[in-house]
Design a protein around this motif. Structure first.
Motif, PDB file in Angstrom:
ATOM      1  N   SER A  82       0.787  -1.240   0.000  1.00 27.58           N
ATOM      2  CA  SER A  82       0.000   0.000   0.000  1.00 27.58           C
ATOM      3  C   SER A  82       0.819   1.290   0.000  1.00 27.58           C
ATOM      4  CB  SER A  82      -0.926   0.009   1.224  1.00 27.58           C
ATOM      5  OG  SER A  82      -0.175   0.050   2.426  1.00 27.58           O
ATOM      6  N   SER A  83       2.045   1.237   0.487  1.00 28.93           N
ATOM      7  CA  SER A  83       2.822   2.471   0.675  1.00 28.93           C
ATOM      8  C   SER A  83       3.038   3.234  -0.620  1.00 28.93           C
ATOM      9  CB  SER A  83       4.178   2.150   1.313  1.00 28.93           C
ATOM     10  OG  SER A  83       4.015   1.603   2.590  1.00 28.93           O
ATOM     11  N   ASN A  84       3.211   2.515  -1.701  1.00 32.12           N
ATOM     12  CA  ASN A  84       3.537   3.134  -2.985  1.00 32.12           C
ATOM     13  C   ASN A  84       2.372   3.036  -3.964  1.00 32.12           C
ATOM     14  OD1 ASN A  84       5.462   4.566  -4.425  1.00 32.12           O
ATOM     15  ND2 ASN A  84       6.454   2.761  -5.266  1.00 32.12           N
ATOM     16  N   LEU A  85       1.202   2.651  -3.450  1.00 28.34           N
ATOM     17  CA  LEU A  85       0.070   2.338  -4.314  1.00 28.34           C
ATOM     18  C   LEU A  85      -0.443   3.556  -5.081  1.00 28.34           C
ATOM     19  CD1 LEU A  85      -1.299  -0.335  -4.914  1.00 28.34           C
ATOM     20  CD2 LEU A  85      -2.993   0.172  -3.132  1.00 28.34           C
ATOM     21  N   VAL A  86      -0.333   4.738  -4.470  1.00 27.77           N
ATOM     22  CA  VAL A  86      -0.807   5.938  -5.150  1.00 27.77           C
ATOM     23  C   VAL A  86      -0.020   6.185  -6.433  1.00 27.77           C
ATOM     24  CG1 VAL A  86       0.685   7.574  -3.902  1.00 27.77           C
ATOM     25  CG2 VAL A  86      -1.509   8.344  -4.814  1.00 27.77           C
ATOM     26  N   ARG A  87       1.277   5.847  -6.436  1.00 25.93           N
ATOM     27  CA  ARG A  87       2.092   5.997  -7.647  1.00 25.93           C
ATOM     28  C   ARG A  87       1.749   4.915  -8.676  1.00 25.93           C
ATOM     29  NH1 ARG A  87       6.664   8.777  -8.082  1.00 25.93           N
ATOM     30  NH2 ARG A  87       7.821   7.038  -8.994  1.00 25.93           N
ATOM     31  N   TYR A  88       1.401   3.709  -8.189  1.00 23.86           N
ATOM     32  CA  TYR A  88       0.976   2.650  -9.112  1.00 23.86           C
ATOM     33  C   TYR A  88      -0.312   3.059  -9.808  1.00 23.86           C
ATOM     34  CZ  TYR A  88      -0.075  -2.028 -10.899  1.00 23.86           C
ATOM     35  OH  TYR A  88      -0.341  -3.086 -11.727  1.00 23.86           O
ATOM     36  N   PHE A  89      -1.250   3.613  -9.064  1.00 28.43           N
ATOM     37  CA  PHE A  89      -2.494   4.097  -9.655  1.00 28.43           C
ATOM     38  C   PHE A  89      -2.225   5.183 -10.699  1.00 28.43           C
ATOM     39  CE2 PHE A  89      -5.145   3.051  -5.607  1.00 28.43           C
ATOM     40  CZ  PHE A  89      -5.108   1.715  -5.938  1.00 28.43           C
ATOM     41  N   LYS A  90      -1.350   6.118 -10.351  1.00 27.23           N
ATOM     42  CA  LYS A  90      -1.128   7.277 -11.209  1.00 27.23           C
ATOM     43  C   LYS A  90      -0.338   6.932 -12.465  1.00 27.23           C
ATOM     44  CE  LYS A  90       0.587  12.046 -11.213  1.00 27.23           C
ATOM     45  NZ  LYS A  90       1.113  13.165 -10.391  1.00 27.23           N
ATOM     46  N   VAL A 379       3.499  11.679  -0.331  1.00 29.84           N
ATOM     47  CA  VAL A 379       4.211  10.999  -1.422  1.00 29.84           C
ATOM     48  C   VAL A 379       4.176  11.847  -2.685  1.00 29.84           C
ATOM     49  CG1 VAL A 379       4.265   8.946  -2.896  1.00 29.84           C
ATOM     50  CG2 VAL A 379       3.734   8.717  -0.459  1.00 29.84           C
ATOM     51  N   LEU A 380       3.005  12.440  -2.994  1.00 29.35           N
ATOM     52  CA  LEU A 380       2.912  13.298  -4.173  1.00 29.35           C
ATOM     53  C   LEU A 380       3.772  14.542  -4.017  1.00 29.35           C
ATOM     54  CD1 LEU A 380      -0.909  13.088  -5.033  1.00 29.35           C
ATOM     55  CD2 LEU A 380       0.997  11.829  -6.060  1.00 29.35           C
ATOM     56  N   GLN A 381       3.835  15.082  -2.811  1.00 33.29           N
ATOM     57  CA  GLN A 381       4.712  16.234  -2.555  1.00 33.29           C
ATOM     58  C   GLN A 381       6.173  15.839  -2.770  1.00 33.29           C
ATOM     59  OE1 GLN A 381       5.347  17.452   1.562  1.00 33.29           O
ATOM     60  NE2 GLN A 381       5.094  19.620   1.007  1.00 33.29           N
ATOM     61  N   GLY A 382       6.549  14.652  -2.271  1.00 28.61           N
ATOM     62  CA  GLY A 382       7.926  14.175  -2.437  1.00 28.61           C
ATOM     63  C   GLY A 382       8.290  13.916  -3.890  1.00 28.61           C
ATOM     64  N   SER A 383       7.296  13.610  -4.720  1.00 23.14           N
ATOM     65  CA  SER A 383       7.558  13.349  -6.142  1.00 23.14           C
ATOM     66  C   SER A 383       8.066  14.591  -6.872  1.00 23.14           C
ATOM     67  CB  SER A 383       6.280  12.835  -6.826  1.00 23.14           C
ATOM     68  OG  SER A 383       5.862  11.620  -6.254  1.00 23.14           O
ATOM     69  N   THR A 384       7.863  15.771  -6.290  1.00 25.30           N
ATOM     70  CA  THR A 384       8.315  17.014  -6.938  1.00 25.30           C
ATOM     71  C   THR A 384       9.693  17.443  -6.470  1.00 25.30           C
ATOM     72  OG1 THR A 384       7.375  18.485  -5.238  1.00 25.30           O
ATOM     73  CG2 THR A 384       5.905  17.763  -7.015  1.00 25.30           C
ATOM     74  N   PRO A 397      13.121   6.698  -3.538  1.00 21.94           N
ATOM     75  CA  PRO A 397      11.737   6.770  -4.016  1.00 21.94           C
ATOM     76  C   PRO A 397      10.892   7.591  -3.044  1.00 21.94           C
ATOM     77  CG  PRO A 397      12.561   4.509  -4.082  1.00 21.94           C
ATOM     78  CD  PRO A 397      13.571   5.307  -3.313  1.00 21.94           C
ATOM     79  N   PRO A 398       9.999   8.443  -3.536  1.00 20.62           N
ATOM     80  CA  PRO A 398       9.201   9.289  -2.634  1.00 20.62           C
ATOM     81  C   PRO A 398       8.473   8.514  -1.534  1.00 20.62           C
ATOM     82  CG  PRO A 398       8.896   9.984  -4.900  1.00 20.62           C
ATOM     83  CD  PRO A 398       9.704   8.720  -4.960  1.00 20.62           C
ATOM     84  N   ALA A 399       7.939   7.334  -1.872  1.00 19.76           N
ATOM     85  CA  ALA A 399       7.210   6.556  -0.866  1.00 19.76           C
ATOM     86  C   ALA A 399       8.119   6.015   0.229  1.00 19.76           C
ATOM     87  CB  ALA A 399       6.455   5.403  -1.530  1.00 19.76           C
ATOM     88  N   ILE A 476      12.348  19.762  -8.586  1.00 17.85           N
ATOM     89  CA  ILE A 476      13.036  21.023  -8.355  1.00 17.85           C
ATOM     90  C   ILE A 476      14.288  20.750  -7.526  1.00 17.85           C
ATOM     91  CG2 ILE A 476      10.819  22.230  -8.398  1.00 17.85           C
ATOM     92  CD1 ILE A 476      11.171  22.680  -5.370  1.00 17.85           C
ATOM     93  N   PRO A 477      15.304  21.610  -7.592  1.00 14.81           N
ATOM     94  CA  PRO A 477      16.566  21.372  -6.865  1.00 14.81           C
ATOM     95  C   PRO A 477      16.426  21.625  -5.362  1.00 14.81           C
ATOM     96  CG  PRO A 477      16.670  23.455  -8.025  1.00 14.81           C
ATOM     97  CD  PRO A 477      15.386  22.805  -8.461  1.00 14.81           C
ATOM     98  N   MET A 478      15.602  20.832  -4.734  1.00 14.12           N
ATOM     99  CA  MET A 478      15.382  20.903  -3.286  1.00 14.12           C
ATOM    100  C   MET A 478      15.299  19.466  -2.786  1.00 14.12           C
ATOM    101  SD  MET A 478      12.220  22.773  -1.319  1.00 14.12           S
ATOM    102  CE  MET A 478      12.228  23.006   0.459  1.00 14.12           C
ATOM    103  N   SER A 479      16.152  19.106  -1.853  1.00 14.57           N
ATOM    104  CA  SER A 479      16.282  17.708  -1.431  1.00 14.57           C
ATOM    105  C   SER A 479      14.988  17.167  -0.834  1.00 14.57           C
ATOM    106  CB  SER A 479      17.410  17.547  -0.416  1.00 14.57           C
ATOM    107  OG  SER A 479      17.472  16.209   0.055  1.00 14.57           O
ATOM    108  N   ILE A 480      14.680  15.941  -1.190  1.00 14.57           N
ATOM    109  CA  ILE A 480      13.505  15.262  -0.652  1.00 14.57           C
ATOM    110  C   ILE A 480      13.622  15.029   0.851  1.00 14.57           C
ATOM    111  CG2 ILE A 480      14.359  12.897  -0.973  1.00 14.57           C
ATOM    112  CD1 ILE A 480      11.558  12.140  -1.979  1.00 14.57           C
ATOM    113  N   LEU A 481      14.853  15.086   1.357  1.00 13.96           N
ATOM    114  CA  LEU A 481      15.078  14.849   2.787  1.00 13.96           C
ATOM    115  C   LEU A 481      14.486  15.961   3.658  1.00 13.96           C
ATOM    116  CD1 LEU A 481      18.721  13.430   2.765  1.00 13.96           C
ATOM    117  CD2 LEU A 481      16.572  12.170   2.941  1.00 13.96           C
TER     118      LEU A 481
END
Length: 596
Positions: A82-90, A379-384, A397-399, A476-481
């Motif tokens: 389930s953790s990454n399911l939103v990306r699988y759907f999209k 997760v969607l925020q992390g994808s950017t 990976p964002p998830a 964008i050049p901003m770390s996901i961390l």
């Protein structure tokens, strides 16, 4: 005469000797009874052969090891899927951001709503052991079907390049059929497994009762050990190797969970199903309305009560329901008591206990709405954001950022159990350090700051996009961390609120309704997910009027996700205020144990 006198002495000596032997035999019998009392549990549990449970051979941590192993692997399977399911759907089912988010929230909500079915089956028919066993098989079948839908040509979506795929209606239908089969399977496990673990500790044994409070902490700890592996290893497999393997590993983990559970069969203590809990609650309601014109006596001892070993103290709230326990001439049908006309005080108090849970239950929905963002909008925020770490070019990976939520839980559980509880115990005098409601309230307070943190990050991100015209830039050049703090705060809040809810709904539930009340606690997460989906839908409708892009867009650089996080923070603050008022008015349930 002398012989007779001697005979009298002999007879007197014999009488004294016989009396001594009888007294000694009675003492031996009493000792045997004490040994029996020490040998068997006093809470009515039985072993796998339906014999009284031997305390030396069953239950406690030796049985809980298999239950905790089962839960760890099952949670690994669930979060790995389930953790990454939103990306699988999209990206694989080719859904829009709003649709993917809504579908995930709806499915997650269903996973936490089906426990009502499992709890009813457990409390009424099968008991917790067989309910867990049967629904685990359904769960595994669903996982197997999901794996096939992502790995077999013709059943899996067609991909033209990485994250550019299309799926037929049949493929989408197969995917969601599998997922909702999993949702049904998890419905029999979630409400039973925590209660089943707690059943391994005898409430009437002081040592075991203290251990039970720690069980809930470590139960949530192993959940997050499974989630830790899921958020790290499995999400990486899904993003870098493929979804076929990404779903296969969780399926294997579920198989291991089933093996672990059955391996402890001989060590478990089992509570026998007590009949339909909903039926008993309905009987109280019907009997109360039938006697709506009868006055309740001021002396509660005049109310009807059975001679069961475990009784519940009479309380003064919901007085109308006490009418069900007022004895009246018409209560007997064919010489026996009609349960739809006369109910015991304990039966009335069962309904009162459930009603007292509902206000606290309602205040948990907002927290669950916040928590659902971990696998959704976070997760969607992390994808950017820039997923690269260091100079090696390794990408997160964002998830996988959900791992920091899990690390936070893994960190805070032992800290809470070993540090916070002893310190709080000295300050408050409470055996568990904080009361269950104090613990829940602390988590609600912390959750507000997780949304504030996410909102601040989004403001900074959008400012960078606007300043540098990064609107069409994928990362964008901003770390996901920079997302780590919001995940860590959610994990900290979980340790207080979710574990507090687990213990609260178990301890405050009537003994015969513990699976049902555990399911009630799980529906908090269900309705939280549905609330998240509803809020997304409402916000999208309102903010896309007049051709505006809205807050949540396919390209988040054009949206205002920060506004949504501020909305959640504001609603969470209002919810906390309501919770404090309700917690101050709550009355804890007390049980009377009859002396046998």
């Amino acid at each position: 005469m002398r012989r007779n006198s001697h005979m009298g002495e002999y007879q007197e000596v014999d009488t004294e000797s016989n009396a001594y032997n009888l007294l000694e035999a009675k003492q031996d019998d009493d000792d045997d009874d004490d040994d029996d009392d020490d040998m068997y549990t006093k809470d009515g549990t039985v072993d796998y052969r339906n014999n009284p449970a031997d305390k030396r051979k069953t239950g406690t941590w030796k049985a809980c090891g298999f239950i905790l192993g089962n839960e760890c692997c099952e949670r690994l399977a669930y979060y790995g899927m389930s953790s990454n399911l939103v990306r699988y759907f999209k990206y694989h089912l080719n859904e829009h951001s709003v649709t993917a988010s809504r579908n995930l929230s709806t499915w997650t909500g269903t996973c936490y709503l089906t426990p009502l079915i499992g709890a009813f089956v457990a409390d009424t028919y099968l008991g917790r052991y067989w309910t867990i066993a049967a629904f685990s098989i359904i769960y595994a079948i669903g996982m197997g079907m999901l794996t096939l839908s992502a790995s077999v040509p013709g059943l899996k979506p067609t991909c033209y390049e990485k994250d550019v795929c299309s799926a037929t209606e049949f493929q989408v239908a197969l995917c969601f059929t599998s997922l909702y089969l999993v949702a049904l399977g998890t419905g029999g496990i979630k409400p039973c497994v925590s209660s089943y673990g707690a059943d391994q500790f005898d409430d009437h044994d002081e040592v075991e009762e203290k251990q039970k409070s720690s069980f809930f902490n470590w139960f949530y700890f192993v959940i997050n050990v499974g989630a830790l592996v899921a958020h790290s290893v499995l999400v990486w497999i899904q993003d870098n190797i493929g979804w076929g393997w990404g779903f296969s590993v969780p399926t294997i983990a579920m198989g291991i969970a089933i093996v672990s559970f059955f391996s402890g069969t001989k060590l478990y203590r089992n509570q026998m199903p007590g009949g339909s809990p909903l039926g008993r609650l309905c009987q109280v309601v019907v009997a109360s309305f039938r006697k709506k014109n009868i006055e309740v006596p001021s002396d509660s001892s005049l109310l009807y009560e059975t001679s069961d070993a475990s009784k519940i103290n009479h309380t003064l709230d919901f007085v109308f329901l006490d009418k069900a326990a007022v004895v009246a001439p018409a209560d007997h049908t064919n010489g026996s008591i009609d349960p739809w006309k006369l109910c015991s005080v304990s039966q009335v108090e069962e309904l009162k206990a459930v009603l007292r849970l509902l206000p606290i239950w309602a205040t948990g929905i907002m927290f669950a709405t916040v928590y659902s963002q971990v696998s959704n909008l976070f997760v969607l925020q992390g994808s950017t954001l820039d997923p690269r770490v260091g100079q090696s070019g390794f990408e997160i990976p964002p998830a996988s950022l959900g791992i920091f939520d899990t690390i936070s839980v893994v960190f805070w559980v032992p800290v809470y159990d070993r540090v916070i509880v002893p310190v709080a115990r000295r300050l408050t005098g409470q055996q568990n350090g904080l009361t269950q409601l104090q613990r829940i309230g602390t988590g609600l307070f912390i959750s507000i700051f997780s949304m504030v943190c996410a909102g601040v990050l989004e403001v900074i991100r959008l400012e960078m996009v606007s300043r540098n015209n990064y609107y069409e830039l994928e990362h964008i050049p901003m770390s996901i961390l920079w997302q780590v703090p919001q995940y860590f705060l959610v994990g900290c809040a979980e340790v207080f609120t979710f574990i507090g809810q687990l213990e609260f709904f178990y301890e405050q539930a009537p003994d015969s309704m513990r699976s049902l009340c555990s399911a009630l606690q799980l529906t908090i997460t269900a309705i939280g997910s549905y609330t998240s989906a509803l809020l997304v839908t409402i916000v999208t409708i309102i903010t896309t009027r007049d051709g505006s892009p809205g807050w949540i867009t396919d390209n988040l650089n054009y949206g205002h996700l920060d506004y949504f996080f501020w909305l959640l923070a504001g609603l969470s603050a209002a919810n906390l205020a309501v919770f404090i008022v309700l917690a101050q008015r709550h009355t804890y349930r007390k049980t009377v144990v009859a002396v046998r």
